[in-house]
Write a protein that holds these residues in place. Structure first.
Motif, PDB file in Angstrom:
ATOM      1  N   GLY A  81      83.600  57.799  53.841  1.00  0.00           N
ATOM      2  CA  GLY A  81      83.302  58.900  54.742  1.00  0.00           C
ATOM      3  C   GLY A  81      81.809  59.136  54.876  1.00  0.00           C
ATOM      4  N   VAL A  82      81.082  59.073  53.768  1.00  0.00           N
ATOM      5  CA  VAL A  82      79.627  59.248  53.787  1.00  0.00           C
ATOM      6  C   VAL A  82      78.966  58.171  54.652  1.00  0.00           C
ATOM      7  CG1 VAL A  82      77.524  59.089  52.379  1.00  0.00           C
ATOM      8  CG2 VAL A  82      79.488  60.416  51.557  1.00  0.00           C
ATOM      9  N   PHE A  83      79.408  56.935  54.511  1.00  0.00           N
ATOM     10  CA  PHE A  83      78.775  55.836  55.231  1.00  0.00           C
ATOM     11  C   PHE A  83      79.096  55.902  56.722  1.00  0.00           C
ATOM     12  CE2 PHE A  83      77.841  54.798  51.070  1.00  0.00           C
ATOM     13  CZ  PHE A  83      77.058  53.667  50.974  1.00  0.00           C
ATOM     14  N   TYR A  84      80.314  56.262  57.063  1.00  0.00           N
ATOM     15  CA  TYR A  84      80.626  56.462  58.480  1.00  0.00           C
ATOM     16  C   TYR A  84      79.790  57.616  59.053  1.00  0.00           C
ATOM     17  CZ  TYR A  84      84.836  53.513  57.917  1.00  0.00           C
ATOM     18  OH  TYR A  84      85.704  52.471  57.692  1.00  0.00           O
ATOM     19  N   ALA A  85      79.653  58.685  58.272  1.00  0.00           N
ATOM     20  CA  ALA A  85      78.907  59.858  58.743  1.00  0.00           C
ATOM     21  C   ALA A  85      77.438  59.532  58.971  1.00  0.00           C
ATOM     22  CB  ALA A  85      79.040  61.005  57.740  1.00  0.00           C
ATOM     23  N   ALA A  86      76.893  58.592  58.195  1.00  0.00           N
ATOM     24  CA  ALA A  86      75.479  58.229  58.343  1.00  0.00           C
ATOM     25  C   ALA A  86      75.211  57.384  59.575  1.00  0.00           C
ATOM     26  CB  ALA A  86      75.012  57.475  57.097  1.00  0.00           C
ATOM     27  N   SER A  87      76.242  56.817  60.162  1.00  0.00           N
ATOM     28  CA  SER A  87      76.055  55.776  61.175  1.00  0.00           C
ATOM     29  C   SER A  87      75.624  56.269  62.545  1.00  0.00           C
ATOM     30  CB  SER A  87      77.364  54.981  61.331  1.00  0.00           C
ATOM     31  OG  SER A  87      78.366  55.771  61.977  1.00  0.00           O
ATOM     32  N   PHE A  88      76.047  57.469  62.920  1.00  0.00           N
ATOM     33  CA  PHE A  88      76.016  57.793  64.352  1.00  0.00           C
ATOM     34  C   PHE A  88      74.944  58.783  64.793  1.00  0.00           C
ATOM     35  CE2 PHE A  88      79.446  60.392  62.398  1.00  0.00           C
ATOM     36  CZ  PHE A  88      78.983  61.681  62.662  1.00  0.00           C
ATOM     37  N   HIS A  89      74.109  59.254  63.892  1.00  0.00           N
ATOM     38  CA  HIS A  89      73.120  60.245  64.302  1.00  0.00           C
ATOM     39  C   HIS A  89      72.180  59.766  65.415  1.00  0.00           C
ATOM     40  CE1 HIS A  89      74.477  61.981  60.467  1.00  0.00           C
ATOM     41  NE2 HIS A  89      74.187  63.122  61.036  1.00  0.00           N
ATOM     42  N   PRO A  90      71.670  58.521  65.361  1.00  0.00           N
ATOM     43  CA  PRO A  90      70.798  58.087  66.459  1.00  0.00           C
ATOM     44  C   PRO A  90      71.493  58.020  67.818  1.00  0.00           C
ATOM     45  CG  PRO A  90      70.455  56.711  64.528  1.00  0.00           C
ATOM     46  CD  PRO A  90      71.687  57.529  64.266  1.00  0.00           C
ATOM     47  N   GLY A 157      74.340  72.906  59.562  1.00  0.00           N
ATOM     48  CA  GLY A 157      73.201  73.088  60.436  1.00  0.00           C
ATOM     49  C   GLY A 157      73.377  72.418  61.779  1.00  0.00           C
ATOM     50  N   TYR A 158      72.295  71.785  62.264  1.00  0.00           N
ATOM     51  CA  TYR A 158      72.274  71.214  63.605  1.00  0.00           C
ATOM     52  C   TYR A 158      73.116  69.948  63.720  1.00  0.00           C
ATOM     53  CZ  TYR A 158      69.045  72.967  67.260  1.00  0.00           C
ATOM     54  OH  TYR A 158      68.478  73.629  68.305  1.00  0.00           O
ATOM     55  N   ASP A 159      73.017  69.038  62.737  1.00  0.00           N
ATOM     56  CA  ASP A 159      73.547  67.699  62.976  1.00  0.00           C
ATOM     57  C   ASP A 159      74.243  67.059  61.787  1.00  0.00           C
ATOM     58  OD1 ASP A 159      71.209  66.608  61.404  1.00  0.00           O
ATOM     59  OD2 ASP A 159      70.128  67.317  63.172  1.00  0.00           O
ATOM     60  N   ALA A 160      74.387  67.759  60.675  1.00  0.00           N
ATOM     61  CA  ALA A 160      75.136  67.207  59.547  1.00  0.00           C
ATOM     62  C   ALA A 160      76.640  67.379  59.812  1.00  0.00           C
ATOM     63  CB  ALA A 160      74.749  67.888  58.244  1.00  0.00           C
ATOM     64  N   THR A 161      77.441  66.772  58.944  1.00  0.00           N
ATOM     65  CA  THR A 161      78.886  66.896  59.062  1.00  0.00           C
ATOM     66  C   THR A 161      79.431  67.610  57.836  1.00  0.00           C
ATOM     67  OG1 THR A 161      79.454  64.851  57.888  1.00  0.00           O
ATOM     68  CG2 THR A 161      78.885  64.652  60.233  1.00  0.00           C
ATOM     69  N   ILE A 162      80.702  67.944  57.868  1.00  0.00           N
ATOM     70  CA  ILE A 162      81.341  68.555  56.714  1.00  0.00           C
ATOM     71  C   ILE A 162      81.220  67.657  55.488  1.00  0.00           C
ATOM     72  CG2 ILE A 162      83.648  68.978  55.750  1.00  0.00           C
ATOM     73  CD1 ILE A 162      84.303  70.629  58.180  1.00  0.00           C
ATOM     74  N   ILE A 163      81.288  66.356  55.692  1.00  0.00           N
ATOM     75  CA  ILE A 163      81.159  65.430  54.565  1.00  0.00           C
ATOM     76  C   ILE A 163      79.790  65.565  53.912  1.00  0.00           C
ATOM     77  CG2 ILE A 163      80.969  62.980  53.962  1.00  0.00           C
ATOM     78  CD1 ILE A 163      83.241  62.439  55.855  1.00  0.00           C
ATOM     79  N   TRP A 230      72.453  75.661  55.033  1.00  0.00           N
ATOM     80  CA  TRP A 230      71.344  74.720  54.857  1.00  0.00           C
ATOM     81  C   TRP A 230      70.899  74.193  56.206  1.00  0.00           C
ATOM     82  CZ3 TRP A 230      72.119  68.989  53.220  1.00  0.00           C
ATOM     83  CH2 TRP A 230      73.239  68.438  53.843  1.00  0.00           C
ATOM     84  N   SER A 231      69.629  73.749  56.266  1.00  0.00           N
ATOM     85  CA  SER A 231      68.997  73.290  57.491  1.00  0.00           C
ATOM     86  C   SER A 231      69.066  74.414  58.540  1.00  0.00           C
ATOM     87  CB  SER A 231      69.646  71.994  57.971  1.00  0.00           C
ATOM     88  OG  SER A 231      68.844  71.364  58.942  1.00  0.00           O
ATOM     89  N   LEU A 232      69.570  74.164  59.742  1.00  0.00           N
ATOM     90  CA  LEU A 232      69.679  75.257  60.707  1.00  0.00           C
ATOM     91  C   LEU A 232      70.586  76.365  60.180  1.00  0.00           C
ATOM     92  CD1 LEU A 232      68.957  76.384  63.500  1.00  0.00           C
ATOM     93  CD2 LEU A 232      70.982  75.223  64.397  1.00  0.00           C
ATOM     94  N   GLY A 233      71.459  76.019  59.238  1.00  0.00           N
ATOM     95  CA  GLY A 233      72.269  77.051  58.594  1.00  0.00           C
ATOM     96  C   GLY A 233      71.428  78.097  57.890  1.00  0.00           C
ATOM     97  N   GLY A 234      70.144  77.760  57.595  1.00  0.00           N
ATOM     98  CA  GLY A 234      69.222  78.738  57.033  1.00  0.00           C
ATOM     99  C   GLY A 234      68.832  79.812  58.027  1.00  0.00           C
TER     100      GLY A 234
END
Length: 406
Positions: A81-90, A157-163, A230-234
């Motif tokens: 799940g972590v690795f899939y979550a890292a893939s798509f931000h760009p 925040g802005y662009d992280a996921t639940i994972i 955290w992040s924009l969640g701040g």
């Protein structure tokens, strides 16, 4: 964030899993192997390398489960799940890239499979909200899975996921005896990717719905509910707490007064704009706005932050509309309504925490400002290269507020 990745935008995202190493989200060698596979490649190569690694971990999980190695299966699914979550931000942006949606669904599937394995399986939740329920998860405290305990609501925040939130905060909180509630609000995760629901500034409406739901959970101590952004969640979490008196403690990592102020300072400096002219970015003169737009589109990282991410998350399609939306995200007229004990973080070299000190000064509630430094290796945004230090200090503070003892 790390020199493993050669492209500057890839550095921003590729290092996130480093923060999750203490919590079982990855190992350094796996991250390095992905970086080496990407090399000098473009965003497609970045996406492909993370997806390949996620697929490998998913296959390992399935093989382990077939042999009834449930612990290994759970760990491998969660890592996938972590690795899939890292893939798509760009790939952020509208219209939604099919690869992004595919990877988002893969991460949810792997995460759900991992959480469902073990003596205390966790299932996805649905939090009632307007016409579109918010996805969420209740993560029980380790060793107290069937006991009433304090709850931490973890606000993304802005662009992280639940994972990301799970490995960045929930695992540490669970180990310390806290139940946690994770959720995607408007403009986040599944609400954005699957349902197209944009971010909204009146986050107190969102937090009211989440707290209403939390109070229905039989294992939650309703008198000890903390809200942690955290992040924009701040920014979002303090805004939510300003209108929700049931929040008993607030954590903002980092404390963020406004979305627009950061842009305002840059525009004033780069384009020689007066404070009066920049008082409302949504009302900038069109010729100036055109210059700013051209500068943004000529900078890869700014283009991603504003055009790809900002336009999509805010549900707009032009810079004026984005700035007008950003102006609504402010604690002005709201900070004074926060009554609960509040902790704000400020990392030494995180430009997004620059307003934390002034925000802290504006608070009238019991408050603590917690600084993190380069000497500690925790000077970046959300202390991502020493997240375990952040978690220890933040949870120690919360233990004191809620009278929780080791």
């Amino acid at each position: 964030m790390t020199s493993l990745f050669r492209d500057e935008l890839h550095k921003d995202f590729g290092g996130w899993p480093i923060a999750y190493i203490p919590y079982g989200g990855a190992d350094f060698g796996e991250i390095r192997a992905v970086a080496e596979a990407i090399g000098d490649g473009d965003d497609a190569a970045f996406y492909g390398a993370w997806i390949d690694a996620g697929n490998r971990l998913s296959a390992e999980a399935e093989a382990a489960l077939a042999k009834d190695h449930r612990v290994s299966a759970r760990e491998s699914y969660l890592r996938a799940g972590v690795f899939y979550a890292a893939s798509f931000h760009p790939l952020f942006g509208a219209p939604v890239d099919p690869r992004l949606l595919s990877a988002f669904r893969k991460q949810v599937e792997a995460f759900d499979r991992g959480l469902a394995i073990g003596p205390h399986p966790v299932r996805p939740l649905s939090i009632p909200f307007a016409t579109t329920p918010m996805p969420g998860y209740f993560i029980p405290a380790e060793g107290f899975e069937n006991e009433v305990r304090p709850l931490i609501i973890l606000n993304n925040g802005y662009d992280a996921t639940i994972i990301d939130t799970y490995f960045a905060s929930a695992v540490a909180a669970s180990r310390r005896g806290y139940h946690t509630l994770l959720f995607d609000g408007p403009g986040q995760g599944g609400m954005l990717c699957e349902n197209g629901v944009p971010l909204r500034h009146d986050w107190e409406v969102v937090i009211k719905a989440v707290v209403d739901f939390a109070e229905t959970l039989p294992l939650v101590d309703a008198k000890r509910i903390a809200l942690y952004g955290w992040s924009l969640g701040g920014h979002l979490a303090p805004r939510g707490a300003s209108g929700e008196p049931r929040i008993a403690a607030l954590i903002a990592d980092p404390g963020t007064w406004s979305i627009a102020d950061g842009f305002r300072d840059v525009i004033m400096r780069m384009f020689g704009v007066s404070a009066e002219s920049a008082a409302d970015l949504g009302l900038l003169d069109q010729p100036l706005l055109d210059k700013i737009d051209a500068a943004i589109r000529g900078n890869r990282q700014l283009y991603w932050k504003i055009v790809q991410r900002g336009f999509w998350v805010h549900g707009v399609d032009n810079l004026r509309a984005f700035f007008a939306s950003a102006e609504l995200f402010t604690m002005k007229g709201h900070a004074e309504f926060i009554r609960c004990p509040t902790l704000m973080t400020q990392a030494e070299n995180d430009i997004l925490s620059a307003s934390a000190g002034a925000f802290f000064d504006a608070l009238t509630c019991p408050k603590t400002l917690m600084r993190f430094t380069a000497a500690e290796g925790a000077d970046g945004h959300c202390e991502m290269q020493n997240r375990s230090l952040l978690n220890r200090r933040v949870l120690d503070w919360l233990d004191e507020q809620f009278d929780v003892h080791d």
